[in-house]
Design an enzyme around this catalytic site. Structure first.
Site, PDB file in Angstrom:
ATOM      1  N   ASP A 105       0.843  -1.192   0.000  1.00 46.17           N
ATOM      2  CA  ASP A 105       0.000   0.000   0.000  1.00 46.17           C
ATOM      3  C   ASP A 105       0.884   1.250   0.000  1.00 46.17           C
ATOM      4  OD1 ASP A 105      -2.160  -1.687   0.208  1.00 46.17           O
ATOM      5  OD2 ASP A 105      -2.317  -1.484   2.396  1.00 46.17           O
TER       6      ASP A 105
HETATM    7  N1  URA Z   1      -1.223  -6.009   3.742  1.00 39.75           N
HETATM    8  C1  URA Z   1      -1.718  -4.751   3.783  1.00 39.75           C
HETATM    9  O1  URA Z   1      -2.752  -4.520   4.372  1.00 39.75           O
HETATM   10  N2  URA Z   1      -1.027  -3.781   3.175  1.00 39.75           N
HETATM   11  C2  URA Z   1       0.147  -3.971   2.531  1.00 39.75           C
HETATM   12  O2  URA Z   1       0.733  -3.029   2.006  1.00 39.75           O
HETATM   13  C3  URA Z   1       0.647  -5.282   2.494  1.00 39.75           C
HETATM   14  C4  URA Z   1      -0.049  -6.286   3.112  1.00 39.75           C
END
Ligand code: URA
Length: 255
Positions: A105
């Site tokens: 993310d």
């Molecule tokens: N899980 C998440 O919620 N975000 C990420 O960036 C990676 C794994």
């Protein structure tokens, strides 16, 4: 890691015979990782070293592999109209058609593999391979042994099936006691927080955040520290990257 003599590498890269190559070295026209290299017998690692002649990067390689310590604020994409991409951090890295393997993310930090090796990326991301991914999670509130058991046992995050069994370990009930190998940014406010190491074997959209939401401890900060055999090099500052070593590439290919 397979090391080669520099003069052999240069000859194989088409720069001439061994004696022609020696002349180039003598004239100081060849650099290894930015430093002039003059010794024909110097050992180089074509997987990891950046070898150039008169400023032009030489390569007899098709594939390139980089470990990036992704900072927050960058999107895991090759281009985007709204935010800088992780690829903008690797604009000087040799290798065509690089792309991030999977997504973190925008606000997640840590290990991101960037490569142009499509077949390897496909295998690492395949849901059938279940490559382990380990995250450091700073979560709101005090995560209990019962919460860890729920994370480990498989949890309903609104998908057809619960999450696969995972591994969850409480590193510190409060971030003040967090181990110094993984200093995390302060989230402020003097609230109770917990630091958990979570290893999952799948990669559903926002999976870690949804798992912690489901146990009532929203994620405040998230960092990936490993993917399969690849472990984040903690000497890389956020935003920095390095080429994988030959050993790292070999073990990723044989996971
Ligand atoms: N899980 C998440 O919620 N975000 C990420 O960036 C990676 C794994």
């Amino acid at each position: 890691m397979s090391l080669l003599r520099l003069d052999k590498f240069l000859a194989d890269a088409g720069l001439g015979t061994r004696s022609q190559v020696k002349l180039l070295l003598k004239k100081g026209l060849v650099t290894v990782n930015g430093e002039a290299a003059k010794r024909p017998e110097e050992k180089v690692d074509p997987e990891a070293d950046r070898i150039a002649c008169e400023g032009v990067l030489l390569s007899c390689r098709e594939f390139y592999y980089y470990m990036l310590n992704k900072p927050a604020g960058y999107v895991s994409a090759t281009d985007d109209n709204t935010a800088p991409t992780v690829l903008s951090l690797l604009k000087d890295a040799p290798g065509r058609d690089l792309f991030p393997v999977g997504r973190l993310d925008k606000d997640t930090e840590g290990l991101l593999l960037v490569t142009n090796d499509g077949p390897l990326a496909h295998r690492l991301l395949s849901p059938r391979q279940h490559v382990d991914k380990t995250y450091l999670v700073k979560a709101a509130g005090t995560v209990t042994a019962g919460d860890l058991a729920r994370l480990e046992g498989g949890i309903d995050i609104g998908e057809k099936a619960p999450t696969l069994p995972a591994k969850a370990r409480l590193l510190a009930p409060q971030t003040d006691a967090a181990p110094q190998t993984h200093p995390l940014p302060e989230t402020g406010g003097g609230q109770e927080t917990s630091l958990v190491e979570l290893t999952i074997h799948e990669g559903k959209f926002h999976q870690v955040k949804r798992m912690f939401q489901a146990i009532g401890h929203p994620v405040l900060y998230l960092k990936r520290i490993s993917m399969g055999s690849l472990v984040l090099d903690e000497s890389l500052a956020p935003g920095a990257f390095r080429a994988l070593t030959g050993d790292e590439v070999a073990s990723l290919k044989h996971f």
